[in-house]
Design a protein around this motif. Structure first.
Motif, PDB file in Angstrom:
ATOM      1  N   PRO A   1      -4.888   9.490  -8.733  1.00 40.80           N
ATOM      2  CA  PRO A   1      -5.625   9.651  -7.477  1.00 40.80           C
ATOM      3  C   PRO A   1      -5.314   8.533  -6.499  1.00 40.80           C
ATOM      4  O   PRO A   1      -5.123   7.371  -6.895  1.00 40.80           O
ATOM      5  CB  PRO A   1      -7.098   9.606  -7.929  1.00 40.80           C
ATOM      6  CG  PRO A   1      -7.076   8.874  -9.239  1.00 40.80           C
ATOM      7  CD  PRO A   1      -5.778   9.237  -9.880  1.00 40.80           C
ATOM      8  N   LEU A   2      -5.248   8.873  -5.214  1.00 38.66           N
ATOM      9  CA  LEU A   2      -4.989   7.878  -4.181  1.00 38.66           C
ATOM     10  C   LEU A   2      -6.286   7.130  -3.885  1.00 38.66           C
ATOM     11  O   LEU A   2      -7.296   7.721  -3.519  1.00 38.66           O
ATOM     12  CB  LEU A   2      -4.469   8.551  -2.908  1.00 38.66           C
ATOM     13  CG  LEU A   2      -3.140   9.295  -3.040  1.00 38.66           C
ATOM     14  CD1 LEU A   2      -2.763   9.937  -1.704  1.00 38.66           C
ATOM     15  CD2 LEU A   2      -2.036   8.361  -3.501  1.00 38.66           C
ATOM     16  N   SER A   3      -6.249   5.839  -4.060  1.00 37.27           N
ATOM     17  CA  SER A   3      -7.406   4.997  -3.773  1.00 37.27           C
ATOM     18  C   SER A   3      -6.910   3.604  -3.444  1.00 37.27           C
ATOM     19  O   SER A   3      -5.742   3.268  -3.655  1.00 37.27           O
ATOM     20  CB  SER A   3      -8.359   4.940  -4.981  1.00 37.27           C
ATOM     21  OG  SER A   3      -7.772   4.201  -6.034  1.00 37.27           O
ATOM     22  N   GLN A   4      -7.794   2.775  -2.919  1.00 34.33           N
ATOM     23  CA  GLN A   4      -7.424   1.412  -2.548  1.00 34.33           C
ATOM     24  C   GLN A   4      -7.536   0.445  -3.717  1.00 34.33           C
ATOM     25  O   GLN A   4      -7.194  -0.720  -3.588  1.00 34.33           O
ATOM     26  CB  GLN A   4      -8.342   0.927  -1.411  1.00 34.33           C
ATOM     27  CG  GLN A   4      -8.275   1.780  -0.159  1.00 34.33           C
ATOM     28  CD  GLN A   4      -6.904   1.736   0.482  1.00 34.33           C
ATOM     29  OE1 GLN A   4      -6.377   0.654   0.731  1.00 34.33           O
ATOM     30  NE2 GLN A   4      -6.317   2.882   0.738  1.00 34.33           N
TER      31      GLN A   4
ATOM     32  N   ARG B   1       0.824  -1.199   0.000  1.00 32.78           N
ATOM     33  CA  ARG B   1       0.000   0.000   0.000  1.00 32.78           C
ATOM     34  C   ARG B   1       0.864   1.259   0.000  1.00 32.78           C
ATOM     35  O   ARG B   1       0.595   2.236  -0.733  1.00 32.78           O
ATOM     36  CB  ARG B   1      -0.891  -0.001   1.250  1.00 32.78           C
ATOM     37  CG  ARG B   1      -1.788   1.187   1.426  1.00 32.78           C
ATOM     38  CD  ARG B   1      -2.987   1.102   0.510  1.00 32.78           C
ATOM     39  NE  ARG B   1      -2.744   1.726  -0.789  1.00 32.78           N
ATOM     40  CZ  ARG B   1      -3.286   1.313  -1.928  1.00 32.78           C
ATOM     41  NH1 ARG B   1      -4.050   0.240  -1.948  1.00 32.78           N
ATOM     42  NH2 ARG B   1      -3.046   1.933  -3.049  1.00 32.78           N
ATOM     43  N   THR B   2       1.923   1.251   0.809  1.00 34.03           N
ATOM     44  CA  THR B   2       2.819   2.408   0.885  1.00 34.03           C
ATOM     45  C   THR B   2       3.502   2.654  -0.446  1.00 34.03           C
ATOM     46  O   THR B   2       3.616   3.797  -0.910  1.00 34.03           O
ATOM     47  CB  THR B   2       3.873   2.182   1.981  1.00 34.03           C
ATOM     48  OG1 THR B   2       3.220   1.946   3.227  1.00 34.03           O
ATOM     49  CG2 THR B   2       4.799   3.380   2.107  1.00 34.03           C
TER      50      THR B   2
ATOM     51  N   ASP C   1       0.993   4.053  -3.008  1.00 34.43           N
ATOM     52  CA  ASP C   1       0.701   5.465  -2.745  1.00 34.43           C
ATOM     53  C   ASP C   1       1.846   6.353  -3.223  1.00 34.43           C
ATOM     54  O   ASP C   1       1.621   7.430  -3.793  1.00 34.43           O
ATOM     55  CB  ASP C   1       0.454   5.684  -1.259  1.00 34.43           C
ATOM     56  CG  ASP C   1      -0.901   5.137  -0.808  1.00 34.43           C
ATOM     57  OD1 ASP C   1      -1.724   4.819  -1.692  1.00 34.43           O
ATOM     58  OD2 ASP C   1      -1.119   5.025   0.409  1.00 34.43           O
ATOM     59  N   SER C   2       3.080   5.898  -2.986  1.00 32.21           N
ATOM     60  CA  SER C   2       4.237   6.675  -3.420  1.00 32.21           C
ATOM     61  C   SER C   2       4.275   6.784  -4.939  1.00 32.21           C
ATOM     62  O   SER C   2       4.529   7.860  -5.495  1.00 32.21           O
ATOM     63  CB  SER C   2       5.521   6.019  -2.902  1.00 32.21           C
ATOM     64  OG  SER C   2       6.659   6.731  -3.335  1.00 32.21           O
TER      65      SER C   2
ATOM     66  N   LEU D   1      -3.989   2.245 -13.281  1.00 33.70           N
ATOM     67  CA  LEU D   1      -2.785   2.095 -12.470  1.00 33.70           C
ATOM     68  C   LEU D   1      -1.844   1.075 -13.084  1.00 33.70           C
ATOM     69  O   LEU D   1      -0.629   1.298 -13.182  1.00 33.70           O
ATOM     70  CB  LEU D   1      -3.170   1.666 -11.051  1.00 33.70           C
ATOM     71  CG  LEU D   1      -2.004   1.255 -10.134  1.00 33.70           C
ATOM     72  CD1 LEU D   1      -1.085   2.430  -9.874  1.00 33.70           C
ATOM     73  CD2 LEU D   1      -2.529   0.676  -8.833  1.00 33.70           C
TER      74      LEU D   1
ATOM     75  N   THR E   1      -1.544   3.624   8.059  1.00 35.32           N
ATOM     76  CA  THR E   1      -2.704   3.817   7.195  1.00 35.32           C
ATOM     77  C   THR E   1      -3.907   3.148   7.802  1.00 35.32           C
ATOM     78  O   THR E   1      -3.797   2.117   8.457  1.00 35.32           O
ATOM     79  CB  THR E   1      -2.449   3.216   5.800  1.00 35.32           C
ATOM     80  OG1 THR E   1      -2.115   1.835   5.955  1.00 35.32           O
ATOM     81  CG2 THR E   1      -1.314   3.911   5.091  1.00 35.32           C
TER      82      THR E   1
ATOM     83  N   LYS F   1       1.675   6.484  -7.035  1.00 36.05           N
ATOM     84  CA  LYS F   1       0.541   7.280  -7.502  1.00 36.05           C
ATOM     85  C   LYS F   1       0.816   8.773  -7.366  1.00 36.05           C
ATOM     86  O   LYS F   1       0.455   9.568  -8.241  1.00 36.05           O
ATOM     87  CB  LYS F   1      -0.719   6.893  -6.730  1.00 36.05           C
ATOM     88  CG  LYS F   1      -1.273   5.529  -7.088  1.00 36.05           C
ATOM     89  CD  LYS F   1      -2.466   5.170  -6.216  1.00 36.05           C
ATOM     90  CE  LYS F   1      -3.015   3.803  -6.550  1.00 36.05           C
ATOM     91  NZ  LYS F   1      -4.150   3.422  -5.683  1.00 36.05           N
ATOM     92  N   LYS F   2       1.449   9.156  -6.285  1.00 36.33           N
ATOM     93  CA  LYS F   2       1.780  10.567  -6.102  1.00 36.33           C
ATOM     94  C   LYS F   2       2.740  11.041  -7.196  1.00 36.33           C
ATOM     95  O   LYS F   2       2.567  12.115  -7.769  1.00 36.33           O
ATOM     96  CB  LYS F   2       2.393  10.788  -4.720  1.00 36.33           C
ATOM     97  CG  LYS F   2       1.393  10.652  -3.570  1.00 36.33           C
ATOM     98  CD  LYS F   2       2.091  10.846  -2.228  1.00 36.33           C
ATOM     99  CE  LYS F   2       1.115  10.669  -1.067  1.00 36.33           C
ATOM    100  NZ  LYS F   2       1.788  10.810   0.249  1.00 36.33           N
TER     101      LYS F   2
END
Length: 515
Positions: free
Chosen positions: A321-324, A308-309, A312-313, A330, A352, A315-316
């Motif tokens: 967009p940040l999503s699960q 997950r970390t 997120d990194s 993606l 998180t 995606k940024k």
């Protein structure tokens, strides 16, 4: 006949010939059924593409791909060329630096292949069976599918002058597929089917050829005497790029100069995403891409948090967009992300909150964890029944367990002090295990660890690291799985992992003794 008439005649002949050549190309274009004029690129061969693939195999961390290649027959009985040798040369050029693919030439029928598989490992403690087999043929040669011929002459009482021009277009096709050696079934989607259009004229020393691929036309010129053979070589080089790229699922189209926005490429990426998602292969694949791009945390204690970390990194940095949810957007962005000179910043584990998204695509469930403190890794190797001594030639089943989540690497030192890496390998590339979990060696993997036939002592050494440290090893230690290393020792391998991991590593040793 005066000079002006001769000039007029020559001009007329050239105009007729030019018109015929245009007519042939127009007919071929109709046969290709292209909706519009495709982009054209002038090439001599795919050498740049092969070198690009070599770099990409390194970039994506691809290793331990073992393949047989059979004789590639000529079903047309017309093209007399060493197609298999061309493929061997192409794959060799593609793996000069990466050494990602081990290609083994073999026979031309199922009987030879089955005989090989039956005898594999008869001279080794390992039953080392290549994963894949390349099979195919020159499947098509349509000569002069369209042709035009013209001529003109002028004669007098004691002289004559004439000329003619002929233009012909032929199609040469090559079809290759990759099979699994488990059951000799064709791997869905891992095929290459391409054709080249050859233009030959009745005069002159040159010929033209065109390979059309996903809307891009690759044009090249050769001597007429070499046109068919050179065209076949280009088809083989193109096929090798396609086959390896599709097999290991890396964006090979980049090495062909084809944009990922092309409809065919979008369709292929969609097929990859759907198939891996449907068969539970998507998460490990996504994790491998994140590791290759340095987005994965350097310390992993919980796999779901680390993934997950890292996502997120990424995606940024990609502006997503940040999503699960792991969706095709993606997947495509991560697959086609090119490495830059500036490496991605390796993230640290962040706290998180757990969240749930209703979706048919994978969703990562996360929970709060504390940032781990560096400490030594405890690694243990044992047999299922606790035995330490074995009869000569007796199979041995081991298990490795780590005190914390880690990447495991295992080596065998035989009685002659030859060292081989047997885990991770071509059968199980994912060597990450959760804290307290066990990995069985060999388990269900199709090879054997056996006690020395002469009763001599041998050793198994396994190392555990908090991050995937293999790519940081010296090139001399990055050899194929199950292949003996020259001029090295376990001490040298240990030091290399310590340097690559940049921290404490775990190590366990198992002595294989004989009764």
């Amino acid at each position: 006949m005066n000079l002006s008439k001769i000039v007029i005649l020559v001009i007329a002949l050239l105009m007729v010939a030019c018109a015929n050549q245009k007519a042939v190309r127009k007919e071929i274009a109709k046969m290709e059924k292209g909706p519009s004029e495709a982009p054209r690129r002038i090439i001599t061969n795919f050498s740049d593409g092969l070198r690009c693939m070599d770099s990409m195999l390194i970039e994506y961390g691809i290793r331990d791909v073992s393949m047989l290649v059979e004789d590639l027959s000529d079903k047309t009985s017309v093209v007399k060329a060493g197609t298999k040798d061309m493929l061997i040369t192409a794959v060799s050029a593609m793996t000069r630096r990466s050494r990602a693919v081990k290609l083994i030439p073999f026979g031309n029928d199922s009987g030879n292949l089955i005989a090989f598989l039956g005898n594999a490992g008869s001279e080794s403690v390992y039953n080392i069976i290549p994963q894949y087999d390349i099979r195919g043929s020159i499947s098509q040669l349509d000569k002069s599918v369209v042709s035009k011929q013209s001529g003109a002459s002028l004669a007098g009482d004691k002289w004559s002058l004439g000329g003619s021009k002929s233009i012909a277009g032929s199609i040469l096709g090559l079809d290759l597929s990759v099979l699994t050696t488990d059951d000799l079934s064709v791997i869905p989607g891992v095929t290459s089917s391409n054709s080249v259009v050859l233009f030959k004229s009745g005069s002159g020393a040159d010929a033209d050829a065109t390979i059309k691929k996903t809307g891009i036309s690759f044009d090249f010129s050769v001597k007429k005497s070499e046109a068919t053979i050179q065209a076949l070589r280009n088809l083989v080089e193109l096929a090798s790029i396609e086959l390896i790229g599709k097999l290991v699922k890396i964006p090979y189209w980049r090495c062909l100069g084809i944009p990922e926005t092309t409809a065919d490429i979008q369709q292929e990426m969609g097929d990859w995403f759907y198939a891996m998602n449907a068969h539970g292969e998507l998460i490990p694949y996504i994790r491998s891409l994140l590791i290759a791009r340095n987005y994965y945390p350097s310390v992993v204690t919980d796999e779901s948090i680390a993934l997950r970390t890292a996502l997120d990194s990424f995606k940024k940095s990609a502006g997503l967009p940040l999503s699960q949810q792991i969706d095709f957007t993606l997947f495509s962005a991560l697959l086609n992300r090119q490495q830059t000179d500036t490496k991605a910043t390796v993230p640290t584990l962040m706290n998180t909150a757990t969240s749930t998204v209703v979706s048919k695509t994978p969703v990562l469930n996360t929970s709060t964890v504390a940032v781990p403190q560096a400490k030594p890794i405890t690694l243990n190797i044992n047999t299922l029944d606790g035995r330490r001594f074995f009869k000569p030639g007796e199979p041995i089943s081991l298990t490795a367990r780590s005190s914390e989540s880690a990447y495991i690497y295992c080596y065998l030192t035989d009685a002659d002090q030859q060292i081989q890496r047997f885990f991770p390998n071509r059968f199980q590339k994912d060597n990450f295990i959760q804290a307290g979990a066990e990995v069985a060696l060999p388990g269900k993997m199709p090879f054997d660890i056996v006690a020395n036939e002469k009763g001599q002592t041998e050793f198994v050494n396994c190392f555990a690291t908090r991050k995937d440290s293999y790519n940081g090893l010296p090139e001399s230690l990055k050899v194929y799985d199950f292949e003996s290393m020259d001029n090295t020792s376990i001490n040298a391998i240990r030091s290399a992992y310590q340097m690559s991991a940049q921290g404490n590593i775990g190590e366990a040793r198992f002595v294989i003794g004989s009764k």
